[in-house]
Structure formats: C-alpha cells, structure tokens
Design a protein around this motif. Sequence first.
Motif, short mmCIF file in Angstrom:
data_model
loop_
_atom_site.label_atom_id
_atom_site.label_comp_id
_atom_site.label_asym_id
_atom_site.label_seq_id
_atom_site.Cartn_x
_atom_site.Cartn_y
_atom_site.Cartn_z
N LEU A 276 -24.24 20.22 31.00
CA LEU A 276 -24.16 19.09 30.67
C LEU A 276 -23.25 18.20 31.01
O LEU A 276 -22.91 17.01 30.54
N THR A 277 -21.95 19.19 31.40
CA THR A 277 -20.66 18.22 31.86
C THR A 277 -20.36 18.64 33.29
O THR A 277 -20.97 19.28 33.96
N ASP A 278 -19.63 17.32 33.76
CA ASP A 278 -19.34 17.65 35.27
C ASP A 278 -17.96 18.00 35.52
O ASP A 278 -17.02 17.34 35.10
N PRO A 279 -17.60 19.33 36.20
CA PRO A 279 -16.27 19.60 36.22
C PRO A 279 -15.75 19.07 37.47
O PRO A 279 -14.46 19.40 37.70
N GLU A 280 -16.35 18.34 38.22
CA GLU A 280 -16.01 17.95 39.75
C GLU A 280 -14.61 17.13 39.67
O GLU A 280 -13.77 17.28 40.37
N PRO A 281 -14.43 16.37 38.69
CA PRO A 281 -13.12 15.64 38.71
C PRO A 281 -11.90 16.67 38.29
O PRO A 281 -11.00 16.27 38.87
N ILE A 282 -12.16 17.72 37.68
CA ILE A 282 -11.17 18.73 37.73
C ILE A 282 -10.78 19.25 38.91
O ILE A 282 -9.46 19.32 39.42
N PHE A 283 -11.74 19.66 39.87
CA PHE A 283 -11.43 20.21 40.91
C PHE A 283 -10.93 19.11 41.94
O PHE A 283 -9.99 19.47 42.84
N ASP A 284 -11.29 17.83 42.01
CA ASP A 284 -10.68 16.86 42.57
C ASP A 284 -9.07 16.65 42.64
O ASP A 284 -8.28 16.51 43.26
N ARG A 285 -8.75 16.74 41.11
CA ARG A 285 -7.41 16.72 40.76
C ARG A 285 -6.51 17.81 41.34
O ARG A 285 -5.55 17.66 41.99
#
Length: 96
Positions: A42-51
């Motif tokens: 339900l959540t998208d972790p991609e912004p964490i990996f981008d950071r």
Amino acid sequence: PFEFGACLLTKDDKIKIPEWLAYHYTVLPLRHLIVAIDPLSLTDPEPIFDRYQSMLNITFEIWRNQSRYWKDGRFFSEKMKNFDPNNYTGEHAHTM
C-alpha cells in the motif's frame, strides 16, 4: 576492498528501510540493492531509495512488475484463491 549486493523484498516497510540501509551500507558494505516491491503493498518506498542514492555510493534496481515474482505473471492472491491451509492430502501432504 570488496562490495556487497543484495535483494530485498518489501511490503509496507517504509519505517524500517532507512535503518536497514544504513546498517548494511556500513557493515557489509552494501553497494547494490535489488528492491522487489510486493504488488499488494500500500506504500511506495521508492522516495527513500532515491534519497539514499543521492547521498551514498549505492545503486538500486526497483522491481514493481508482478511478472518478476511469478513466472506466469499472475498475482499471488489469484494463485492462492483456492488454497486451503487445512488440506493435507495429495501432493501437498505434510508429514508431522
């Protein structure tokens, strides 16, 4: 020095990912990570990996397509539609 690569299957684990990344980046040293995001997440972790990719010397490969999880491309829930955990007969019998 050596570098380490790993694969991570994640489903709604955004709160745990930063600490996991920091630890493995430092200790292993993790430098390449394949991230398989569960199709039912339900959540998208991609912004964490981008950071983290912008701050550290690490690369990420994000897998979102469910066909990477299942050879025939069907969702897990579809495959498990008729699954009965109490059925211990036939080819799926368990020896206890």
